[in-house]
Structure formats: C-alpha cells, structure tokens
Scaffold this motif. Structure first.
Motif, PDB file in Angstrom:
ATOM      1  N   PHE A 184      36.793  31.503 -21.624  1.00 14.11           N
ATOM      2  CA  PHE A 184      37.998  32.245 -21.243  1.00 14.11           C
ATOM      3  C   PHE A 184      38.574  32.942 -22.464  1.00 14.11           C
ATOM      4  N   TYR A 185      38.912  34.230 -22.302  1.00 11.61           N
ATOM      5  CA  TYR A 185      39.711  34.955 -23.286  1.00 11.61           C
ATOM      6  C   TYR A 185      41.129  35.038 -22.732  1.00 11.61           C
ATOM      7  N   VAL A 186      42.122  34.749 -23.567  1.00 15.45           N
ATOM      8  CA  VAL A 186      43.515  34.817 -23.118  1.00 15.45           C
ATOM      9  C   VAL A 186      44.309  35.656 -24.099  1.00 15.45           C
ATOM     10  N   GLY A 187      45.001  36.671 -23.597  1.00 11.01           N
ATOM     11  CA  GLY A 187      45.795  37.510 -24.479  1.00 11.01           C
ATOM     12  C   GLY A 187      46.850  38.283 -23.718  1.00 11.01           C
ATOM     13  N   ALA A 188      47.623  39.075 -24.457  1.00  8.53           N
ATOM     14  CA  ALA A 188      48.644  39.940 -23.872  1.00  8.53           C
ATOM     15  C   ALA A 188      48.486  41.336 -24.465  1.00  8.53           C
ATOM     16  N   GLY A 189      48.877  42.351 -23.721  1.00  9.85           N
ATOM     17  CA  GLY A 189      48.794  43.711 -24.228  1.00  9.85           C
ATOM     18  C   GLY A 189      47.372  44.102 -24.587  1.00  9.85           C
ATOM     19  N   THR A 190      47.233  44.773 -25.732  1.00 10.33           N
ATOM     20  CA  THR A 190      45.916  45.220 -26.175  1.00 10.33           C
ATOM     21  C   THR A 190      44.941  44.059 -26.282  1.00 10.33           C
ATOM     22  N   SER A 191      45.382  42.945 -26.835  1.00  6.18           N
ATOM     23  CA  SER A 191      44.504  41.780 -26.990  1.00  6.18           C
ATOM     24  C   SER A 191      43.992  41.294 -25.641  1.00  6.18           C
TER      25      SER A 191
END
Length: 306
Positions: free
Chosen positions: A70-77
């Motif tokens: 799983f990749y978890v981020g907000a916005g660009t990330s």
C-alpha cells in the motif's frame, strides 16, 4: 537587501537562494534554471540506494507471503502512489489488489485538490481498517515534508494491525521517524524552485523512488525475462504487437506463429514463451511456471543479449 529566512525548519519549506530572482528572468532562463535544479534529483535519490533496496526486499517478502503493498499519501504524494499502483496490472499482470494507492480525500482528490483532507489522522487510520491491513502487508507512507497527519495516522494504525511500514519523504527525517518504521527513504533534493512547491523536485524524486521499488519488486518476483515485460496480458492492439515481438525475439518464431502461440496461451506472453521453448501445451506450461515461481529463466535459460 537580504532575503528573509524561512520560519519553517522543514527542508521542503526552505527558500532556494538560486531561484530568488526567478520572477525577473527571461523565459529561456527560467527553463534553464528549473532544469539545473532537476538535475540534482537523481543524485539525491542515489544517496538513498541502500534504503530503497531494503524497501524492495521488504515488499518482495510481503508479496511472496500473500500480502499487499500500500502507498499512502496526500496531494501530489498520494497521486503519485495511486499512479504507480494503477500501472502494475497492465504492465505486470498483477491483481489490482496486490499494489494499492490510497490518497487523502479519496479518488476525487486525484483530479481536484482537497488540501484539507490531509489534516485528519483518523481518516488515515480508518483507511487501514477499511483495507483490513494485516501482518502480511507493507504500507509505505509518502509525504514530502514528513509531517502529513493523514499519513502518520495511517502508518500508526497499520503498525497496530501488525503490518510493516516505511516512510518516503524529502526532508530531514527525525530520530523518532527512523526508530518507528522498518525503512525510511529520504532523498534530500533541497529547497524547491518555488518555495514549498513539492510537486516539483520532491515529486520527481518520489516518482523515481516508487518506479524503482515497484519495478525491482516485479523483477524479483519473476515477472521480467531479461529486460522484457513477459508477464503482460494482451488486452489491446499495442500489447498484442508487443507480445508478438517479444515472442519473435525470444523463441525465434514468425509473426504468424507468435500470433498462434498468444491465442493458445490466452494472451499470456510468459506462458507462450514456455510453450514454444519446451514444446508444451498451455496448461502444462502454466503448471511448470507455477512450480518455478513464475521464473522463465529457470525453465528456459538465460535470455541472450541482443
């Protein structure tokens, strides 16, 4: 007059002295300046090579054990994580559940910024509960600044549920961050061309790191033969052509024979290679591949360099 210092200690929020007069430059000068800054990115990623390799080994271990990435981020990330995850099924014929991107604000945030969504750590934790994250999984948090509450909330809950965790950032990692996670990757690309605009160098560094992690993991899982994308599933004209050319190059058949092999293999290039190389039908070829852990090399030998 001296430029004012940043009031924020995060590297991603520092002012870049090299671009302090960018608003006074001619167009070509702006292009050259941005390009000069971008050249620093690959070197910064290279400094993190050992940590990137550690992340890859963790991913492979988890996927082989039946877990997920799983990749978890907000916005660009977050968008970059969703992008990398979404490219795995067409490129490597993975189940869409195997590699997943989670972004604060949900899928709507992919096309319309929802900046406030990143402030809620509880939403990140809830996302881990929704995905039923467990000890077989690896969760990589992505936050250029290293401080996004949504990401920290998700990682904390993931660890509570037994998962292994990593953090990808472009600022100086704290000692607490280093102690908390199984791996921390921190390419220090320096202050952005436009202060705080982490979609630029930090975003580029993030894309490079994610490309490296997912690609290397797929290679180690047997989804590549030599440097060929042999685990692709033919689902469109472009992939049909690529599959035929791969068969022509690897087993020396004509275009017509390649088409026949693909038809009989159900459009699976890897199976077709084993069929042609070992004179097997599709079912037997698939069984042999399963027994070999998906490795074409183990069944038919090393692919000669063109």
């Amino acid at each position: 007059m001296n430029a004012p210092r940043s009031l924020d200690a995060r590297l991603t929020e520092q002012r870049n002295p090299r671009t302090a007069r960018i608003d006074q430059l001619a167009t070509l000068e702006i292009v050259d300046l941005i390009n000069a800054e971008d050249r620093m990115v690959a070197a910064a990623v290279g400094e993190e090579r050992q940590q990137i390799a550690r992340a890859i080994d963790i991913v492979v271990e988890c996927l082989r054990a039946g877990g997920r990435l799983f990749y978890v981020g907000a916005g660009t990330s977050g968008r970059l994580g969703v992008l990398d995850a979404s490219e795995m099924p067409p490129t490597y014929r993975t189940d869409p559940a195997l590699v997943q991107g989670i972004i604060a604000g949900g899928l709507d945030a992919l096309v319309r910024a929802q900046e406030g969504a990143e402030d809620h750590a509880g939403d990140g934790a809830a996302a881990m509960d929704e995905k039923n994250v467990d000890a077989r999984d690896f969760v990589l948090g992505i936050a250029a600044s290293g401080t996004t509450p949504y990401v920290h909330g998700a990682l904390q809950r993931a660890r509570e549920r037994g998962a292994r965790t990593g953090f990808l950032l472009c600022s100086w990692p704290s000692e607490a961050l280093m102690k908390t996670h199984d791996v921390v990757i921190a390419p220090l690309v320096g202050p952005e061309v436009i202060t705080g605009s982490t979609r630029m160098k930090a975003g580029t560094a993030t894309k490079i790191v994610l490309n490296t992690i997912s690609t290397a993991a797929m290679v180690k899982l047997g989804k590549v033969y030599g440097n060929l994308m042999v685990d692709l599933q033919v689902t469109c004209q472009k992939l049909q052509d690529r599959g035929e050319r791969i068969l022509m190059a690897t087993v020396g058949v004509s275009r017509e024979e390649a088409q026949r092999l693909l038809d009989e293999s159900g459009g699976h290039v890897k199976t077709a290679i084993v069929m042609a190389s070992r004179s097997l039908d599709a079912q037997e070829a698939r069984q042999r591949l399963d027994a070999a852990g998906g490795s074409v090399t183990e069944l038919v030998g090393t692919l000669p360099v063109a």
